[in-house]
Design a protein around this motif. Structure first.
Motif, PDB file in Angstrom:
ATOM      1  N   THR A   1      -2.869   4.814  23.574  1.00 12.88           N
ATOM      2  CA  THR A   1      -3.400   3.475  23.355  1.00 12.88           C
ATOM      3  C   THR A   1      -2.328   2.417  23.492  1.00 12.88           C
ATOM      4  N   GLY A   2      -1.066   2.834  23.689  1.00 10.38           N
ATOM      5  CA  GLY A   2      -0.009   1.870  23.939  1.00 10.38           C
ATOM      6  C   GLY A   2       0.903   1.573  22.775  1.00 10.38           C
ATOM      7  N   ALA A   3       0.886   2.368  21.710  1.00  8.04           N
ATOM      8  CA  ALA A   3       1.749   2.117  20.565  1.00  8.04           C
ATOM      9  C   ALA A   3       3.027   2.938  20.683  1.00  8.04           C
ATOM     10  N   TYR A   4       4.178   2.276  20.592  1.00  9.77           N
ATOM     11  CA  TYR A   4       5.473   2.936  20.551  1.00  9.77           C
ATOM     12  C   TYR A   4       5.886   3.002  19.075  1.00  9.77           C
ATOM     13  N   LEU A   5       6.031   4.199  18.543  1.00  8.93           N
ATOM     14  CA  LEU A   5       6.219   4.385  17.101  1.00  8.93           C
ATOM     15  C   LEU A   5       7.519   5.117  16.805  1.00  8.93           C
TER      16      LEU A   5
ATOM     17  N   ALA B   1      17.771  14.401   3.686  1.00  2.99           N
ATOM     18  CA  ALA B   1      16.536  15.164   3.854  1.00  2.99           C
ATOM     19  C   ALA B   1      15.334  14.348   3.402  1.00  2.99           C
ATOM     20  N   ARG B   2      15.479  13.651   2.255  1.00  2.00           N
ATOM     21  CA  ARG B   2      14.380  12.811   1.758  1.00  2.00           C
ATOM     22  C   ARG B   2      14.107  11.667   2.718  1.00  2.00           C
ATOM     23  N   TRP B   3      15.191  11.063   3.233  1.00  2.00           N
ATOM     24  CA  TRP B   3      15.012   9.925   4.136  1.00  2.00           C
ATOM     25  C   TRP B   3      14.307  10.355   5.426  1.00  2.00           C
ATOM     26  N   SER B   4      14.760  11.450   6.043  1.00  4.07           N
ATOM     27  CA  SER B   4      14.176  11.880   7.317  1.00  4.07           C
ATOM     28  C   SER B   4      12.722  12.286   7.148  1.00  4.07           C
ATOM     29  N   THR B   5      12.405  12.965   6.025  1.00  5.48           N
ATOM     30  CA  THR B   5      11.014  13.344   5.766  1.00  5.48           C
ATOM     31  C   THR B   5      10.145  12.107   5.594  1.00  5.48           C
TER      32      THR B   5
ATOM     33  N   ASP C   1       0.832  -1.206   0.000  1.00  2.36           N
ATOM     34  CA  ASP C   1       0.000   0.000   0.000  1.00  2.36           C
ATOM     35  C   ASP C   1       0.861   1.248   0.000  1.00  2.36           C
ATOM     36  N   ARG C   2       1.932   1.194   0.758  1.00  5.14           N
ATOM     37  CA  ARG C   2       2.813   2.352   0.862  1.00  5.14           C
ATOM     38  C   ARG C   2       3.412   2.714  -0.500  1.00  5.14           C
TER      39      ARG C   2
ATOM     40  N   ARG D   1       6.063   8.200   7.754  1.00  6.56           N
ATOM     41  CA  ARG D   1       5.574   6.884   8.148  1.00  6.56           C
ATOM     42  C   ARG D   1       5.094   6.869   9.604  1.00  6.56           C
ATOM     43  N   VAL D   2       5.835   7.561  10.477  1.00  6.85           N
ATOM     44  CA  VAL D   2       5.400   7.620  11.878  1.00  6.85           C
ATOM     45  C   VAL D   2       4.080   8.376  11.994  1.00  6.85           C
TER      46      VAL D   2
END
Length: 387
Positions: free
Chosen positions: A208-212, A252-256, A89-90, A261-262
């Motif tokens: 809700t308990g999700a570590y992201l 820059a592209r990677w960090s964005t 999907d991504r 995703r987070v």
């Protein structure tokens, strides 16, 4: 309205059962990875995420190569299938890059055929079933365990984790409750999703308990980029200058992309829990927890919230920032919910309004997901753990 709560329970596992549980973790990881390997294709249109197809391709082989019983093999397959579907999907829907899911860490997903609940829990393993006792507060009044571990709440799937030598079970419990009024702005019944930033190495932790995400990994990538740039600047050649521009654009592209995703996982968490708002911890309250690269981290947190804001708008979910007391200093008892900084003193919690006292470890429903670099969504009921 169907409401699901996720409860973290520490387990007292007999010493002689540690080795068989640890081997179960490893074989479950291997099984999930084998399925992910079978379903992956560099052409996203050919990624296989159909559970039936993956079952036909991998079930017999995994059964032969592991000692996992059939239900655990199926749980590993489902975990991998969800991960593959997220990647597919991504790439196809979001036009973003994604790599093959890599499963790490210690986690086993249990269903009704592999786990039984009583005043203790029994868990299927690669050997004999293991019986473990629940470790609860001496006075559990006001804790999620006391509120949700009742006959009114049906126990569903669970995931077993091991952290720092201790075993934890994250159990999904489900109940039918009346829907909250649309104008209710409280956190009861999951109307508001609280988000803390930079907690225990995670980029974001939800109520809700999700570590992201992984803040340490984000800093590591930043440090690596700065180290390479410094070395190239010392070289001083035109080629080095061009390389600096190239690696800068790439970072820059990677960090964005990482923050994208987070943020997508945060919004999905809000959607799945029927939240009408997302409340972020105010940035000015987290500076003391930032160990290094403070300017970069503060930029990361601002960007993360900005990404969440425009993604949440699509679902009609409001986004705002609040003091960190919103999630860490709010009484967990559903009938109270009073929030005040004086509720909490270190590891001890005493509700100023209701007077309930408990250890802070039992305040909320939290489960750990993700290793260095992974963006994962904790799955106790229907969510998946994927890279």
């Amino acid at each position: 309205m169907e409401v699901v709560r996720n409860i973290q329970i520490k387990l007292d596992v007999p010493e002689d059962a540690h080795s068989v549980l640890d081997e179960t973790f490893e074989q479950f990881r291997q099984a999930a990875q084998r399925v992910a390997d079978a379903g992956w294709n560099d052409d996203p249109t050919r990624i296989t995420d159909s559970k039936n197809t993956l079952h036909e391709q991998t079930y017999s082989e995994v059964r032969e190569q592991t000692s996992l019983q059939a239900s655990l093999v199926q749980s590993a397959r489902n975990l991998a299938a969800d991960a593959l579907g997220n990647c597919k999907d991504r790439i196809l829907d979001d036009a973003k890059k994604a790599s093959k899911p890599e499963f790490r860490g210690s986690v086993v997903v249990y269903n009704g055929r592999t786990i039984t609940y009583d005043d203790h829990v029994t868990l299927a393993t690669v050997g004999d079933r293991v019986t473990a006792q629940f470790v609860t507060p001496e006075d559990d009044a006001g804790t999620p365990f006391a509120e949700y571990w009742t006959d009114d709440w049906e126990k569903k799937e669970a995931t077993l984790h091991k952290r720092d030598g201790t075993y934890y079970l994250h159990v999904a419990v489900e109940n039918e409750v009346e829907s909250a009024d649309s104008g209710d702005d409280s956190t009861e019944n999951g109307v508001v999703l609280g988000v803390d930033l930079n907690v225990d190495g995670s980029l974001a932790v939800t109520s809700t308990g999700a570590y992201l995400g992984n803040a340490d990994y984000l800093n590591h990538r930043r440090d690596e980029y700065e180290r390479r740039r410094g070395n190239l600047q010392q070289t001083g050649t035109r080629s080095a200058h061009l390389t600096i521009k190239s690696i800068g654009s790439r970072f820059a592209r990677w960090s964005t992309d990482y923050l994208h995703r987070v943020s997508k996982a945060i919004v999905q968490e809000a959607v799945e829990n029927d939240c009408t708002a997302i409340a972020f911890e105010n940035l000015k309250h987290i500076r003391e927890r930032i160990s290094n690269a403070s300017k970069f981290q503060q930029w990361s947190f601002r960007e993360l919230q900005r990404h969440v804001e425009y993604k949440a708008e699509e679902y009609g979910i409001d986004v705002d920032d609040v003091a960190p007391a919103y999630t860490s200093q709010r009484c967990s008892h559903g009938e109270c919910g009073f929030t005040h900084e004086d509720n909490r003193d270190g590891d001890e919690f005493e509700g100023l309004k209701c007077g309930r006292e408990l250890h802070a470890d039992y305040l909320g429903d939290r489960s750990t997901v993700g290793d260095a670099g992974n963006i994962q969504t904790r799955s106790v009921s229907t969510r998946s753990e994927a890279r």
